[in-house]
Design a protein around this motif. Structure first.
Motif, mmCIF file in Angstrom:
data_model
loop_
_atom_site.group_PDB
_atom_site.id
_atom_site.type_symbol
_atom_site.label_atom_id
_atom_site.label_comp_id
_atom_site.label_asym_id
_atom_site.label_seq_id
_atom_site.Cartn_x
_atom_site.Cartn_y
_atom_site.Cartn_z
ATOM 1 N N VAL A 219 -39.393 -92.253 32.939
ATOM 2 C CA VAL A 219 -38.888 -91.936 31.599
ATOM 3 C C VAL A 219 -39.819 -90.958 30.887
ATOM 4 N N ILE A 220 -41.139 -91.156 31.054
ATOM 5 C CA ILE A 220 -42.110 -90.260 30.435
ATOM 6 C C ILE A 220 -41.943 -88.836 30.966
ATOM 7 N N ILE A 221 -41.770 -88.698 32.276
ATOM 8 C CA ILE A 221 -41.561 -87.376 32.878
ATOM 9 C C ILE A 221 -40.328 -86.711 32.288
ATOM 10 N N LYS A 222 -39.241 -87.468 32.224
ATOM 11 C CA LYS A 222 -37.998 -86.917 31.682
ATOM 12 C C LYS A 222 -38.177 -86.452 30.247
ATOM 13 N N THR A 223 -38.919 -87.239 29.460
ATOM 14 C CA THR A 223 -39.153 -86.888 28.058
ATOM 15 C C THR A 223 -40.024 -85.653 27.924
ATOM 16 N N LEU A 224 -41.124 -85.601 28.689
ATOM 17 C CA LEU A 224 -42.055 -84.482 28.577
ATOM 18 C C LEU A 224 -41.471 -83.178 29.115
ATOM 19 N N ARG A 232 -48.454 -81.026 26.213
ATOM 20 C CA ARG A 232 -47.709 -82.176 26.707
ATOM 21 C C ARG A 232 -47.611 -82.157 28.227
ATOM 22 N N HIS A 233 -47.402 -80.985 28.789
ATOM 23 C CA HIS A 233 -47.317 -80.893 30.239
ATOM 24 C C HIS A 233 -48.685 -81.097 30.873
ATOM 25 N N LYS A 234 -49.742 -80.656 30.205
ATOM 26 C CA LYS A 234 -51.082 -80.912 30.700
ATOM 27 C C LYS A 234 -51.387 -82.406 30.685
ATOM 28 N N SER A 235 -50.955 -83.077 29.635
ATOM 29 C CA SER A 235 -51.140 -84.518 29.551
ATOM 30 C C SER A 235 -50.395 -85.221 30.676
ATOM 31 N N LEU A 236 -49.236 -84.662 31.041
ATOM 32 C CA LEU A 236 -48.459 -85.240 32.136
ATOM 33 C C LEU A 236 -49.265 -85.222 33.431
ATOM 34 N N LYS A 237 -49.977 -84.126 33.678
ATOM 35 C CA LYS A 237 -50.790 -84.033 34.890
ATOM 36 C C LYS A 237 -51.948 -85.020 34.845
#
Length: 348
Positions: A219-224, A232-237
């Protein structure tokens, strides 16, 4: 979970009847014993030194420099603490691997429980962090409004995590014992219940939390991915890196032990004992990897590290510190316009 130092307790499988082999297989078995005799103690020493220095540094920075602004910050402080407790047991295992167990039954029981305590504490803390990040990203407005309330939950969550992990470690503490084969060995010797105990521990302490993290991160991936902004994408990594290291290092060792506990014939396979030894070493390496991850991907950690270096008087000798600080200031400026709670994930 069966004995966390299973490979140390495997001298009881030296009975040639287990192998029913010609001379070449007997030689292979001796080669494995020599390999294990030197390989694991070396791993223990390396992990102990690196883990002690790295996790102590992380803990000092968290206590004296890090401002605990979120529930994630509070939870993150428990990770180096759990790793620090674990790495302090490794000199005992290194000595026992080279010589034999000479530290008595009480120390044996205690140290057998520490690995299990560290494993489940880390897993459950990462799960709690996942839940907190899920709230921060998917339900950002609600999370921001309840930030103070979530912070008040921090101590209760940490205490509950440690208590639950201690309960999960009780089988190792209760059934751990010192037995004499060709030498004294500290191990988890109750084979009748080991499979059931290991299955319960892995279900509640690993697979269920892992399933929860997979669902939340999906869900977090879909949201980001639908959000704008580099941070936000850096935080995803970053958020995946810490969890991925834990899962990738811990899963092989625990799966190997689970397989071995259900099939006695694996005790006759030299290659399988090599697998146990190598996956155990990989699992233990995680205790000294987290500080490296913090240093490379954590903006706040690097900034606070340079504050610590300056305070102890080493900064004039480090010419590159200005470049680090400049890079961090630039990153901080670029992210200042973002929502703090939603975009500061794992900046540590």
């Amino acid at each position: 979970m069966s004995n966390s130092t299973d490979t140390m307790a495997d001298d009881d499988y030296q009975d040639p009847g287990y192998f029913d082999t010609p001379q070449n297989s007997s030689q292979a078995h001796q080669h494995f014993l020599q390999f294990r005799h030197f390989f694991l103690p070396c791993v223990y020493v390396v992990v102990f030194i690196c883990g002690l220095v790295g996790n102590s540094l992380v803990l000092v920075i968290h206590i004296f420099y890090q401002k605990l602004k979120s529930l994630t910050d509070v939870l993150l402080m428990n990770l180096p603490l759990a790793d620090l407790v674990f790495v302090c047991t490794l000199p005992f295992w290194a000595y026992a691997g080279i010589h034999e167990w000479v530290f008595g039954k009480i120390v044996c029981k205690t140290l057998l429980g520490v690995y299990t305590l560290n494993f489940y504490t880390s897993m459950l803390i990462l799960t709690c962090i996942t839940m907190d990040r899920f709230m921060a990203v998917v339900q950002a407005t609600k999370a921001y409004n309840q930030q103070a309330k979530r912070m008040s939950w921090g101590k209760a969550i940490c205490v509950s995590t440690w208590v639950f992990s201690l309960l999960m470690s009780l089988p190792q503490i209760i059934y751990g014992d010192v037995r004499r084969h060709d030498k004294s060995i500290c191990g988890y010797h109750d084979d009748e219940i080991s499979t059931v105990v290991l299955a319960i521990q892995m279900s509640f302490g690993f697979f269920l939390p892992l399933l929860a993290m997979i669902v939340c991160y999906s869900v977090i991936i879909k949201t980001l991915l639908h959000a704008r902004g580099f941070q936000r994408h850096k935080s995803l990594k970053i958020i995946f890196l810490v969890v991925a290291v834990f899962v990738l290092t811990q899963t092989p060792f625990n799966l190997v032990k689970l397989v071995r506990s259900t099939s006695w014939e694996y005790y006759t396979m030299i290659s399988f004992h090599y697998a146990v030894t190598v996956t155990e070493a990989i699992a233990y390496l995680r205790a000294c990897l987290n500080p490296v991850l913090y240093a490379f991907v954590g903006l706040k950690f690097r900034r606070n590290f340079w504050k610590l270096v300056k305070d102890i008087g080493c900064l004039p000798y480090l010419g590159s510190s200005g470049q680090w600080k400049s890079s961090e200031d630039t990153s901080k400026t670029c992210s200042a316009s973002q929502n703090v709670e939603a975009t500061s994930m794992f900046q540590l």
